[in-house]
Design an enzyme around this catalytic site. Structure first.
Site, PDB file in Angstrom:
ATOM      1  CB  SER A 132      -0.663   0.231   0.947  1.00  0.00           C
ATOM      2  OG  SER A 132      -1.532   0.880   1.467  1.00  0.00           O
ATOM      3  CE1 TYR A 146      -3.774  -2.041   5.327  1.00  0.00           C
ATOM      4  CE2 TYR A 146      -2.818   0.143   4.667  1.00  0.00           C
ATOM      5  CZ  TYR A 146      -3.362  -1.456   3.811  1.00  0.00           C
ATOM      6  OH  TYR A 146      -3.597  -1.959   3.302  1.00  0.00           O
TER       7      TYR A 146
END
Length: 232
Positions: A132, A146
């Protein structure tokens, strides 16, 4: 004599980006071994569906065994399974952090270790790690916890690249921002119209390209944003 069909194992393949990668690779002529927590009847003759749960390490070994028994080889591994969190770091409990690291970091590491010998055998295969942009920068408070897990995933991808240096097993990390999937839309929190977001089919095409590159074209990281990203 015709060349044997290439075979890819894809984790988290039941929906979202994983499902899009399955469909793209099938269209390219690959055979697919799709790992998912709740296996469904495959809708394509070249797709084998196997149980795989990131929280149950033994399922990775059984998945590889089933893949080799069915297809006889593995040419690509897509480490796609993962979970999201919107918890800021100062509000995070250790149980949530442990679960993020177990699913997002430890599970793909274990799976890479399990499948590596099959990939490193001639003809040498490739690995694509789905990370990501949160693994490259922390954009907001809500992406903090995250982002920690995805920074670790970026480190994993870099370490695997070094492991494959001599044998020619290349590893590419793909780092999307928000994708128009259930997870991506939930992470975006309604801030962006889904039609503006990167579509899962777009990222799937990038994954397919990375898997099909020869060892002489080593691509380390591909950042993908639906807009112009400040950092890339």
């Amino acid at each position: 004599m015709d060349e044997p069909r290439r075979v890819a194992m894809i984790s988290g393949a039941s929906r979202g980006l994983g499902h899009a990668i399955v469909q793209d690779l099938l269209a390219r002529g690959w055979c697919i071994s799709a790992g998912m927590r709740n296996p469904v009847v495959p809708d394509h003759p070249d797709c084998l569906v196997c149980p795989y749960d990131a929280l149950q390490p033994q399922t990775g070994e059984a998945w590889l065994a089933a893949t080799l028994a069915h297809f006889g080889r593995v040419d690509g591994l897509v480490l796609n399974a993962g979970i999201h969190s919107s918890t800021p770091v100062l509000e995070a409990g250790m149980d949530e952090l442990d679960r993020l690291l177990e699913v997002n970091l430890k599970a793909p590491l274990r799976l890479a270790q399990t499948v590596w010998p099959a990939l490193a055998a001639p003809p040498v295969g490739r690995i694509v790690v789905i990370s990501s942009l949160s693994g490259k920068r922390i954009k907001s408070r809500a992406s903090g916890l995250y982002g920690i897990s995805k920074h670790a995933v970026s480190g994993l991808a870099a370490a695997l690249r070094q492991e494959g240096r001599d044998c020619g097993l290349r590893v590419t990390e793909v780092c999307p921002s928000f994708i128009a999937t259930d997870m991506g839309l939930g992470a975006a929190g309604g801030r962006v119209d889904s039609e503006r977001l990167t579509q899962p089919e777009d990222v799937a095409r990038i994954v397919g390209m990375a898997l099909e590159l020869p060892p002489s074209a080593s691509v380390s990281t591909i950042p993908v944003h639906y807009d112009v990203e400040d950092c890339f």
